[in-house]
Every structure is written in C-alpha cells, then in structure tokens.
Design an enzyme around this catalytic site. Structure first.
Site, PDB file in Angstrom:
ATOM      1  N   GLY A 105      52.351 123.495  11.884  1.00  0.00           N
ATOM      2  CA  GLY A 105      51.025 123.903  12.362  1.00  0.00           C
ATOM      3  C   GLY A 105      51.058 124.514  13.754  1.00  0.00           C
TER       4      GLY A 105
ATOM      5  N   GLU B  47      57.965 122.310   7.013  1.00  0.00           N
ATOM      6  CA  GLU B  47      57.175 121.498   6.073  1.00  0.00           C
ATOM      7  C   GLU B  47      57.972 121.033   4.862  1.00  0.00           C
ATOM      8  OE1 GLU B  47      56.111 124.236   7.549  1.00  0.00           O
ATOM      9  OE2 GLU B  47      54.117 123.908   8.349  1.00  0.00           O
TER      10      GLU B  47
ATOM     11  N   GLU C 228      52.029 128.006  13.269  1.00  0.00           N
ATOM     12  CA  GLU C 228      50.864 128.661  12.658  1.00  0.00           C
ATOM     13  C   GLU C 228      49.774 128.939  13.699  1.00  0.00           C
ATOM     14  OE1 GLU C 228      50.841 125.502   9.719  1.00  0.00           O
ATOM     15  OE2 GLU C 228      50.875 126.997   8.136  1.00  0.00           O
TER      16      GLU C 228
ATOM     17  N   ALA D 270      51.333 119.839  12.482  1.00  0.00           N
ATOM     18  CA  ALA D 270      50.196 118.993  12.123  1.00  0.00           C
ATOM     19  C   ALA D 270      50.637 117.547  12.342  1.00  0.00           C
ATOM     20  CB  ALA D 270      49.831 119.220  10.668  1.00  0.00           C
TER      21      ALA D 270
HETATM   22  N1  DAK Z   1      53.214 114.540  14.054  1.00  0.00           N
HETATM   23  C1  DAK Z   1      53.087 113.302  14.613  1.00  0.00           C
HETATM   24  N2  DAK Z   1      53.897 112.838  15.568  1.00  0.00           N
HETATM   25  C2  DAK Z   1      54.902 113.642  15.979  1.00  0.00           C
HETATM   26  C3  DAK Z   1      55.104 114.927  15.431  1.00  0.00           C
HETATM   27  C4  DAK Z   1      54.198 115.380  14.425  1.00  0.00           C
HETATM   28  N3  DAK Z   1      54.276 116.592  13.880  1.00  0.00           N
HETATM   29  N4  DAK Z   1      56.184 115.463  16.031  1.00  0.00           N
HETATM   30  C5  DAK Z   1      56.637 114.560  16.916  1.00  0.00           C
HETATM   31  N5  DAK Z   1      55.865 113.459  16.885  1.00  0.00           N
HETATM   32  C6  DAK Z   1      56.008 112.235  17.688  1.00  0.00           C
HETATM   33  C7  DAK Z   1      57.217 111.440  17.261  1.00  0.00           C
HETATM   34  O1  DAK Z   1      56.908 110.646  16.129  1.00  0.00           O
HETATM   35  C8  DAK Z   1      57.473 110.626  18.498  1.00  0.00           C
HETATM   36  O2  DAK Z   1      56.535 109.571  18.542  1.00  0.00           O
HETATM   37  P1  DAK Z   1      57.001 108.089  19.044  1.00  0.00           P
HETATM   38  O3  DAK Z   1      58.098 107.680  18.141  1.00  0.00           O
HETATM   39  O4  DAK Z   1      57.456 108.287  20.471  1.00  0.00           O
HETATM   40  O5  DAK Z   1      55.746 107.286  18.913  1.00  0.00           O
HETATM   41  C9  DAK Z   1      57.107 111.581  19.627  1.00  0.00           C
HETATM   42  O6  DAK Z   1      56.288 112.595  19.025  1.00  0.00           O
HETATM   43  C10 DAK Z   1      58.322 112.264  20.219  1.00  0.00           C
HETATM   44  O7  DAK Z   1      59.052 112.851  19.176  1.00  0.00           O
HETATM   45  P2  DAK Z   1      60.635 112.640  18.998  1.00  0.00           P
HETATM   46  O8  DAK Z   1      61.065 111.350  19.558  1.00  0.00           O
HETATM   47  O9  DAK Z   1      60.957 112.921  17.580  1.00  0.00           O
HETATM   48  O10 DAK Z   1      61.189 113.801  19.946  1.00  0.00           O
HETATM   49  P3  DAK Z   1      62.579 114.566  19.815  1.00  0.00           P
HETATM   50  O11 DAK Z   1      62.714 115.378  21.042  1.00  0.00           O
HETATM   51  O12 DAK Z   1      63.682 113.611  19.463  1.00  0.00           O
HETATM   52  O13 DAK Z   1      62.411 115.549  18.561  1.00  0.00           O
HETATM   53  C11 DAK Z   1      61.219 117.199  17.238  1.00  0.00           C
HETATM   54  C12 DAK Z   1      61.509 116.616  18.658  1.00  0.00           C
HETATM   55  C13 DAK Z   1      60.108 118.234  17.396  1.00  0.00           C
HETATM   56  C14 DAK Z   1      62.488 117.865  16.712  1.00  0.00           C
HETATM   57  C15 DAK Z   1      60.796 116.031  16.302  1.00  0.00           C
HETATM   58  O14 DAK Z   1      59.750 115.299  16.944  1.00  0.00           O
HETATM   59  C16 DAK Z   1      60.290 116.512  14.985  1.00  0.00           C
HETATM   60  O15 DAK Z   1      61.069 116.908  14.110  1.00  0.00           O
HETATM   61  N6  DAK Z   1      58.972 116.468  14.805  1.00  0.00           N
HETATM   62  C17 DAK Z   1      58.339 116.806  13.557  1.00  0.00           C
HETATM   63  C18 DAK Z   1      58.303 118.280  13.444  1.00  0.00           C
HETATM   64  C19 DAK Z   1      57.675 118.693  12.144  1.00  0.00           C
HETATM   65  O16 DAK Z   1      58.179 118.367  11.080  1.00  0.00           O
HETATM   66  N7  DAK Z   1      56.603 119.392  12.293  1.00  0.00           N
HETATM   67  C20 DAK Z   1      55.939 119.970  11.157  1.00  0.00           C
HETATM   68  C21 DAK Z   1      54.916 119.015  10.712  1.00  0.00           C
HETATM   69  S1  DAK Z   1      54.356 119.512   9.129  1.00  0.00           S
HETATM   70  C22 DAK Z   1      48.549 120.956   5.274  1.00  0.00           C
HETATM   71  C23 DAK Z   1      48.128 121.224   6.535  1.00  0.00           C
HETATM   72  C24 DAK Z   1      49.045 121.472   7.517  1.00  0.00           C
HETATM   73  C25 DAK Z   1      50.383 121.421   7.230  1.00  0.00           C
HETATM   74  C26 DAK Z   1      50.810 121.150   5.952  1.00  0.00           C
HETATM   75  C27 DAK Z   1      49.905 120.930   4.979  1.00  0.00           C
HETATM   76  N8  DAK Z   1      47.622 120.672   4.300  1.00  0.00           N
HETATM   77  C28 DAK Z   1      46.315 120.283   4.693  1.00  0.00           C
HETATM   78  C29 DAK Z   1      47.972 120.594   2.944  1.00  0.00           C
HETATM   79  C30 DAK Z   1      51.290 121.546   8.279  1.00  0.00           C
HETATM   80  C31 DAK Z   1      52.305 120.717   8.286  1.00  0.00           C
HETATM   81  C32 DAK Z   1      53.113 120.539   9.454  1.00  0.00           C
HETATM   82  O17 DAK Z   1      52.864 121.035  10.529  1.00  0.00           O
END
Ligand code: DAK
Length: 259
Positions: free
Chosen positions: A110, A133, A113, A65
């Site tokens: 997400g 998350e 998911e 997400a």
């Molecule tokens: N959201 C927004 N931007 C994201 C992103 C994300 N999930 N993942 C990556 N990006 C962006 C980064 O901020 C970066 O942007 P800039 O700095 O260039 O502007 C760009 O994508 C490239 O990312 P990285 O520079 O970090 O790339 P790397 O290759 O170094 O790393 C990575 C890749 C996938 C390991 C890293 O980007 C990362 O850890 N990303 C976050 C992964 C993550 O935590 N995903 C889960 C998100 S939580 C809910 C509804 C839904 C959910 C929860 C609750 N409710 C309504 C209650 C679901 C939650 C999730 O999905």
C-alpha cells in the site's frame, strides 16, 4: 479533523504531510486512510497552498497496508477496505494541485501504491520499493496491479508483483517507478525546491496540465488530444495566461494570481 497518524505542516505555500506511525513503519490502517482522505477532501478548494509533499517519519515511507488489520478481514470487509484505498488513491491522483511523494524509506505494498498515486516520486538513496503482497497470499489492493503496469510496463510490473521482491531507489528510477534519487539528507530540500518551483508557475495551468495528463492516460490518443485541446482553450479564459504572455513580451517576470 484532528490527525493522530499524520502530521500536516504548511511551509511557504507547500503542505507537507508526514506519515507518522513510526512504530508500525507508517503502515496504513483504516484510521490513517481516513485521515489522508479527510485532508485531501477538506483542502480541495483551498488556494492557500499550491503543492503537497507526502513523506514518512523514520525509516519507512509506508511499509504497506496494516497487516494486523488485513488479517481480520473476510471477503466482504476486504472488498470494502479495498474500495476505501482505491478511493483515497484516486482522490490524490485527481487532487487539483501537484502531490509529490518524497520516498524516504520502505514504500511497500500500500505504500508503493500511495506513492504511485502521487504525481511525482522523489526517492532517497535509502528508499526501497516493492509489492510484496504475494508473500502474504494476497494481491495489491490499492491500485498496484493497475498503476505499476502503467508506470513500468506490464513485464516489469508482473515481475515485481509475482516475486514480491523489493528494488532499491536507483533501480526504481531505472524502471520509471522513481523520478529522481537524492542522498537521504537532501530529499526534503529537493522536494521543497521542486514544490516551490511549481508554485511559481500559473496554478490553473499546472492543474489543467495534471488533469489532461491523467485523463489522457485513461483513453486513446485521439480522445486525450481532445482533452488537451479543451484544456488549452479553457486556459485562455484565465488572467494568468494573459499575464504570462504579456510579461514575456515586456521582458519581465510574470506575476501569477491563480485567476
Ligand atoms: N503492517 C503492520 N505492521 C508492520 C508492517 C505492516 N505492513 N510493516 C512493519 N510493521 C511493524 C512490524 O510488525 C514491527 O512491529 P513490532 O514487532 O515492533 O511491534 C515494526 O513495524 C518494525 O518492523 P520490523 O521489525 O519488521 O522492521 P525491519 O526493519 O526488520 O523490517 C520491513 C522492515 C519493511 C522489511 C518489514 O517490516 C516488513 O517486511 N514489513 C511488511 C512489509 C509488507 O509486507 N508490506 C506489504 C503489506 S501488504 C487489500 C488492500 C490492501 C492491500 C492488499 C489487499 N484488500 C483490501 C484486499 C495491500 C497489502 C499490503 O500492503
């Protein structure tokens, strides 16, 4: 609807959806969720294609997400947002044609998911799956606690969700999260081959089998077998069933019409 965050192409009766917010690793913002929802609702009754493939542009399938949007939520908005994601995943799960996830890279939060809502997950060797998350102080919000446990068992689901650790494609296959793993350059060819193979079968039979499997997983075995019995009976009302059996007996290929 004009799409900004996804690309939709139709190739040989296969709808290929490419998640296309590459700069944010295809993170699911509200707009992208609305676009996906619109695609599936709009094509619910469309018989011009038989299968859907979802993949991602660049190095991610979907990296979760959109965290910048999640950070703006209060309790009320989080609940509403979660409902929209759950609604989308249920729409995909119930879509009356197979949906294949061609997981090309990161499928996190997400994104994992979304892939789990699809019927079949094909992974590139470069794919990484995870529910990170907890790293953000959150829990999965688009069905992860439920579908992951159903796919990989409660212990492995808890391990992945409690630790937030990613697994690579081969480990994902080992635990039942990915169904097949291919070299990156072969992923889309293999996904298309599978979609075309499914397209060569009787579409109502495929749709009915999908529904029986999905409904059956929500209930006990006896109730599931009742779904199957009813589905089996219903199929006998289709021209395709008659054609399929007749073609076999006449030693020729069946010509299914989706009727
Ligand atoms: N959201 C927004 N931007 C994201 C992103 C994300 N999930 N993942 C990556 N990006 C962006 C980064 O901020 C970066 O942007 P800039 O700095 O260039 O502007 C760009 O994508 C490239 O990312 P990285 O520079 O970090 O790339 P790397 O290759 O170094 O790393 C990575 C890749 C996938 C390991 C890293 O980007 C990362 O850890 N990303 C976050 C992964 C993550 O935590 N995903 C889960 C998100 S939580 C809910 C509804 C839904 C959910 C929860 C609750 N409710 C309504 C209650 C679901 C939650 C999730 O999905």
């Amino acid at each position: 609807m004009e799409y900004k965050n996804i690309i939709v192409k139709f190739e040989e009766r296969v709808a290929v959806i490419t998640m296309n917010r590459e700069k944010a690793l295809n993170a699911l913002n509200d707009e992208t969720i609305a676009e996906l929802q619109s695609f599936f609702r709009h094509h619910w009754l469309d018989d011009s294609f038989g299968c859907v493939i979802i993949t991602g542009a660049g190095k991610a399938f979907v990296a979760g997400a959109d965290i910048s949007e999640l950070a703006q939520c209060d309790i009320k908005k989080a609940l509403k947002k979660s409902m929209l994601g759950i609604y989308l995943t249920k729409t995909i799960e119930n879509f009356p044609k197979p949906v294949i996830a061609a997981v090309n890279g990161f499928a996190l939060g997400g994104g994992c998911e979304l892939a789990m809502a699809c019927d079949i997950r094909l992974a590139s060797e470069k794919a990484k799956f995870g529910q990170p998350e907890v790293n953000l102080g959150l829990i999965p919000g688009y069905g992860g606690t439920q579908r992951l446990a159903r796919l990989v068992g409660r212990g492995k689901a808890k391990q992945l969700i409690f630790t937030g650790e990613m697994v690579d494609a081969n480990e994902a296959k080992r635990i039942g999260l990915a169904d097949e793993v291919y070299p990156a350059e072969e992923l889309m060819t293999k996904a298309m081959e599978m979609a075309k193979l499914i397209n060569s079968k009787a579409p109502i039979a495929v749709a009915t089998a999908k529904e029986c499997i999905n409904r059956g997983l929500d209930v006990n075995l006896s109730a599931g077998l009742e779904f199957e019995k009813m589905g089996f009976g219903t199929i006998y009302g289709t021209e395709d069933a008659m054609e399929g059996m007749k073609a076999f007996l006449e030693k020729r290929g069946a010509e299914f019409k989706g009727k």
